[in-house]
Design a protein around this motif. Structure first.
Motif, PDB file in Angstrom:
ATOM      1  N   SER A  65       0.801  -1.227   0.000  1.00  0.00           N
ATOM      2  CA  SER A  65       0.000   0.000   0.000  1.00  0.00           C
ATOM      3  C   SER A  65       0.832   1.275   0.000  1.00  0.00           C
TER       4      SER A  65
ATOM      5  N   ARG B  99     -17.813  -9.682  -4.508  1.00  0.00           N
ATOM      6  CA  ARG B  99     -16.969  -8.495  -4.686  1.00  0.00           C
ATOM      7  C   ARG B  99     -17.311  -7.930  -6.064  1.00  0.00           C
TER       8      ARG B  99
ATOM      9  N   ASN C  33      -9.762  -5.063  -6.809  1.00  0.00           N
ATOM     10  CA  ASN C  33     -10.045  -5.275  -5.391  1.00  0.00           C
ATOM     11  C   ASN C  33     -10.935  -4.205  -4.762  1.00  0.00           C
TER      12      ASN C  33
ATOM     13  N   ARG D  10     -10.852  -0.836  -4.528  1.00  0.00           N
ATOM     14  CA  ARG D  10     -10.383   0.419  -3.929  1.00  0.00           C
ATOM     15  C   ARG D  10     -10.778   1.562  -4.872  1.00  0.00           C
TER      16      ARG D  10
ATOM     17  N   THR E 236     -14.144   3.631   6.151  1.00  0.00           N
ATOM     18  CA  THR E 236     -13.491   2.575   6.926  1.00  0.00           C
ATOM     19  C   THR E 236     -14.441   2.050   7.987  1.00  0.00           C
TER      20      THR E 236
ATOM     21  N   ALA F 260     -10.772  -1.782   8.292  1.00  0.00           N
ATOM     22  CA  ALA F 260     -10.848  -2.172   6.887  1.00  0.00           C
ATOM     23  C   ALA F 260     -11.418  -1.007   6.099  1.00  0.00           C
TER      24      ALA F 260
ATOM     25  N   GLY G 233     -13.531  -2.257  -0.240  1.00  0.00           N
ATOM     26  CA  GLY G 233     -13.019  -3.455  -0.883  1.00  0.00           C
ATOM     27  C   GLY G 233     -12.435  -4.463   0.079  1.00  0.00           C
ATOM     28  N   GLU G 234     -12.255  -4.078   1.331  1.00  0.00           N
ATOM     29  CA  GLU G 234     -11.625  -4.944   2.313  1.00  0.00           C
ATOM     30  C   GLU G 234     -12.660  -5.541   3.268  1.00  0.00           C
ATOM     31  N   ASN G 235     -12.180  -6.461   4.091  1.00  0.00           N
ATOM     32  CA  ASN G 235     -13.040  -7.183   5.019  1.00  0.00           C
ATOM     33  C   ASN G 235     -12.566  -6.968   6.454  1.00  0.00           C
TER      34      ASN G 235
ATOM     35  N   VAL H  73     -17.315  -1.576   2.109  1.00  0.00           N
ATOM     36  CA  VAL H  73     -16.425  -2.250   3.036  1.00  0.00           C
ATOM     37  C   VAL H  73     -17.253  -3.344   3.691  1.00  0.00           C
TER      38      VAL H  73
END
Length: 492
Positions: A49, A291, A336, A338, A353, A361, A364-366, A487
């Motif tokens: 990142s 996703r 992914n 973002r 977040t 997270a 796109g994140e978990n 998210v």
């Protein structure tokens, strides 16, 4: 991160670029002493990142290679400029002018078009990369998807990118065969294409274009259906990743047309019904845990000031990706999730977040929440309004930000499902709720005692509409929205 080849390129002045942008741009490039930039190994490595920031781009831009074919002769004879007007380098110049750092050439296919792409268009792309190195210029096409409407086919940047596109287009694009081959226009062929793409060492990306443009009504679908999205995503989940939330052709009303070219059933705030309806198809897919991401593009063919329905790349719509300035990380960000999408430069950054007990997270994140722990989840929304004026000459004003939450309940046995009844707007934040942190604003909201898997996404607007209304002939500049991607929160 700058491409290591860029600093070695001789520079051509902005005045020269603008002077020759519309006519003979490729000849200027060819005579400028500029060597086309090629990817190197460093460009294609993932570096985590570090040095990522929000970078605006557009993955749906047409050039003069969206033309027409004379099929009265064999092989068909290609004529440039019949459908879209501008050289590839012109689009790159205008993308740079309107603040894009990456863009993609996506021309229409047709009988034997794979050969046109390989032998004519790709060399011009290489010249454009040399002329405008500040804009990462991806190679690909507006793929004639079997059984579906058009899709982005985005090719990873590597030495064999031209051959890779030629292979996929010549084997699978439904209109590439000559004479025409009806067996190419089936869903089975689309799934075969996606499986072939998934098995490639350098995986492309596939994103549906103007998915509801052929839809005759709200929740009544045309060429693209919920079932086909599910089947394609199941076949290649890391390749077939989403659809345009905000389609191109947004300047249509400026010349008396419909936004997006949606003549059957309209867009809503410039966004496709599949995205704009809370609890609709997008939320149905997210509620399965898929996703599946949204973007915003120009679909630029001909600028509205020349009688077209289009804005230049980046002039009105932007897809922001949280990435470094290199080809591989832009594609990684798209793959992914973002991503956020905005129109009219309503925002220039948007961070969503979810956090719990020190874990965090982003889009796109978990976020994993342990059942034995305290189950409150804090959602933070940070956004940066445009500090100057947009391409319409005004500074857009954000009036509200909405937090939207839906439950993840797992695969749906109904492949045609297009609703998620658990999805709700759980909070609306006007300017009186925002806190300032430098040139950003932020709000926080706590989801109390989370007992289910869920996702959270954000939208905002410059209007006073609680929900985006069906679009008419209003100026697109008066109806601005932005959307984050989700998210995810999972309990274990």
């Amino acid at each position: 991160m700058a491409d290591s080849t860029e600093s070695e390129q001789p520079q051509v002045s902005r005045r020269q670029l603008v002077k020759f942008a519309g006519v003979g741009a490729t000849f200027v490039a060819a005579g400028s002493g500029i060597t086309p930039a090629h990817a190197d190994d460093a460009q294609e490595r993932s570096g985590g990142s570090r040095n990522r920031s929000w970078r605006a781009g557009d993955h749906h831009v047409h050039s003069e290679y969206s033309g027409e074919f004379d099929t009265s002769v064999t092989p068909p004879r290609f004529h440039k400029g019949a459908d879209a007007a501008y050289p590839i380098v012109t689009n790159a110049i205008m993308a740079k002018n309107f603040g894009l750092t990456w863009a993609m050439c996506t021309d229409h296919g047709g009988p034997t078009h794979s050969k046109v792409n390989l032998e004519q268009a790709y060399p011009d792309l290489l010249l454009s990369r040399g002329l405008v190195p500040e804009v990462l210029q991806f190679w690909g096409m507006e793929f004639d998807a079997p059984a579906l409407d058009h899709h982005t086919l985005m090719i990873p940047r590597h030495d064999d990118e031209a051959k890779m596109l030629f292979e996929l287009e010549s084997r699978f694009a439904k209109h590439d065969a000559f004479p025409a081959d009806p067996s190419r226009d089936t869903e089975a062929k689309m799934v075969e294409f996606l499986k072939a793409a998934k098995d490639m060492r350098q995986k492309p990306l596939v994103i549906a274009h103007h998915a509801s443009r052929s839809a005759p009504g709200l929740g009544v679908y045309g060429q693209d259906t919920p079932r086909e999205f599910r089947n394609g995503n199941d076949a290649a989940p890391d390749v077939y990743i989403g659809f345009e939330g905000a389609p191109g052709h947004q300047a249509g009303p400026l010349n008396g047309g419909a936004r997006g070219g949606y003549g059957n059933h309209p867009t809503y705030g410039g966004f496709d019904q599949m995205t704009a309806r809370v609890g609709g198809l997008w939320d149905s897919l997210l509620g399965e845990g898929r996703r599946w991401w949204i973007t915003a593009t120009s679909d630029s063919h001909v600028h509205w000031t020349r009688g077209g329905a289009d804005f230049w790349p980046g002039e009105y719509s932007k897809t922001y990706v949280h990435a470094r300035q290199d080809y591989a990380d832009i594609m990684d960000g798209l793959r992914n999730g973002r991503i956020f999408a905005t129109t009219g430069d309503l925002v220039t950054s948007l961070d969503v977040t979810a956090s719990n007990r020190g874990r965090k997270a982003a889009a796109g994140e978990n976020l994993t929440v342990r059942r034995r722990d305290r189950n409150d989840v804090e959602i933070e929304i940070r956004f940066r309004p445009l500090r100057g004026k947009n391409a319409n000459g005004v500074r857009p004003e954000i009036r509200r930000v909405d937090l939207i939450v839906g439950e993840i309940t797992g695969p749906n046995s109904n492949r045609d499902a297009d609703t998620n009844p658990t999805t709700k707007v759980v909070a609306r934040f006007g300017p009186d709720r925002w806190r300032r942190d430098g040139d950003e604003y932020y709000v926080r909201h706590t989801l109390k005692d989370v007992q289910t898997n869920l996702y959270a996404r954000v939208r905002g607007t410059g209007t006073n509409e609680d929900e985006p209304l069906a679009d008419g002939k209003e100026s697109p500049w008066d109806d601005l929205w932005f959307y984050s991607n989700p998210v995810f929160v999972h309990r274990v």
